[in-house]
Design a protein around this motif. Sequence first.
Motif, PDB file in Angstrom:
ATOM      1  N   ARG A  85       0.822  -1.203   0.000  1.00 41.99           N
ATOM      2  CA  ARG A  85       0.000   0.000   0.000  1.00 41.99           C
ATOM      3  C   ARG A  85       0.868   1.270   0.000  1.00 41.99           C
ATOM      4  O   ARG A  85       0.544   2.258  -0.673  1.00 41.99           O
ATOM      5  CB  ARG A  85      -0.912   0.014   1.218  1.00 41.99           C
ATOM      6  CG  ARG A  85      -2.180  -0.777   1.045  1.00 41.99           C
ATOM      7  CD  ARG A  85      -3.111  -0.112   0.023  1.00 41.99           C
ATOM      8  NE  ARG A  85      -4.351  -0.846  -0.082  1.00 41.99           N
ATOM      9  CZ  ARG A  85      -4.561  -1.888  -0.870  1.00 41.99           C
ATOM     10  NH1 ARG A  85      -3.582  -2.309  -1.665  1.00 41.99           N
ATOM     11  NH2 ARG A  85      -5.707  -2.506  -0.892  1.00 41.99           N
TER      12      ARG A  85
ATOM     13  N   GLU B 124       2.219   1.835  -3.432  1.00 40.24           N
ATOM     14  CA  GLU B 124       1.147   2.358  -4.289  1.00 40.24           C
ATOM     15  C   GLU B 124       0.894   3.834  -4.011  1.00 40.24           C
ATOM     16  O   GLU B 124       0.646   4.621  -4.944  1.00 40.24           O
ATOM     17  CB  GLU B 124      -0.127   1.534  -4.065  1.00 40.24           C
ATOM     18  CG  GLU B 124      -0.026   0.110  -4.599  1.00 40.24           C
ATOM     19  CD  GLU B 124      -1.111  -0.813  -4.088  1.00 40.24           C
ATOM     20  OE1 GLU B 124      -1.185  -1.962  -4.573  1.00 40.24           O
ATOM     21  OE2 GLU B 124      -1.888  -0.410  -3.194  1.00 40.24           O
TER      22      GLU B 124
ATOM     23  N   LEU C 205      -5.859  -0.044   5.517  1.00 34.88           N
ATOM     24  CA  LEU C 205      -6.202  -1.463   5.590  1.00 34.88           C
ATOM     25  C   LEU C 205      -6.847  -1.789   6.939  1.00 34.88           C
ATOM     26  O   LEU C 205      -6.390  -1.315   7.979  1.00 34.88           O
ATOM     27  CB  LEU C 205      -4.940  -2.320   5.412  1.00 34.88           C
ATOM     28  CG  LEU C 205      -4.207  -2.163   4.075  1.00 34.88           C
ATOM     29  CD1 LEU C 205      -2.835  -2.830   4.146  1.00 34.88           C
ATOM     30  CD2 LEU C 205      -5.035  -2.753   2.943  1.00 34.88           C
TER      31      LEU C 205
ATOM     32  N   GLU D 102      -3.181  -8.858  -4.694  1.00 40.41           N
ATOM     33  CA  GLU D 102      -4.114  -8.046  -3.904  1.00 40.41           C
ATOM     34  C   GLU D 102      -5.248  -8.894  -3.343  1.00 40.41           C
ATOM     35  O   GLU D 102      -5.617  -8.758  -2.166  1.00 40.41           O
ATOM     36  CB  GLU D 102      -4.678  -6.916  -4.765  1.00 40.41           C
ATOM     37  CG  GLU D 102      -5.718  -6.054  -4.070  1.00 40.41           C
ATOM     38  CD  GLU D 102      -5.174  -5.270  -2.878  1.00 40.41           C
ATOM     39  OE1 GLU D 102      -5.951  -4.995  -1.951  1.00 40.41           O
ATOM     40  OE2 GLU D 102      -3.961  -4.939  -2.879  1.00 40.41           O
TER      41      GLU D 102
END
Length: 234
Positions: free
Chosen positions: A33, A36, A103, A136
């Motif tokens: 994450r 990203e 998350l 993912e």
Amino acid sequence: MSRPDVVAHDVSEPISIDIWSDIACPWCYIGKRNLEAGLAATASDDDAPQVNITFHSFELSPDTPVDFDGDEIDFLAGHKGMPREQVAQMLDNVTGVAKNAGLEYRFDLLKHTNTVKAHELLHHAKAQGLQHEMEERLMSAYFTEGKHVGRVDDLVDLAVEVGLDADATRDALNNDTYVPAVRQDQAQARAYGIQGVPFFVIDGQYGISGAQPPATFENVLRDLWAKRGADVSA
């Protein structure tokens, strides 16, 4: 990590990002994450870095049974020899870090299992051009949904969700088609001296260890992209 010989790159060639991770590693999902987020921060640059990301296999606990009898606290207390209270505190900490990355970890639902079949599935998905989607889906299933990711039937169901063929996936997993690819990744990790994950190898030259903040990836990618452009114009 030993540094390979530096090679010249064309400015139009994407930066390679090779990631060693385990889908059962909480810091790996956080690191994914954060990467990203770093990429998103560079996307609006006038000359945004272009990247090519590949995931590689690393098993944190290869001796784990497919069906572990107990929860995550039971596993870590036994595996690491830590008091249960300390393990619970550690899980609370990583849950908080994960939340900051967007998350929602559910260690109360998590089904600890052996991950070798999940790694085989990732290589199968890579061959079909769906590795990122599969990575993912597996991490989300494991850490946020309490799904089992160690059994063939469960893995086939997840594979179908990302667009893989059920029969071809089942055959690949039952026949251990991608075990050699998993072992090759693990051998490369040893050659690099990787002892923990996540571990990011950028352009085959630079190693980044751990779930670094988004700014770390943002800065490295911008620097590399700028140097590549300078090398070409020189």
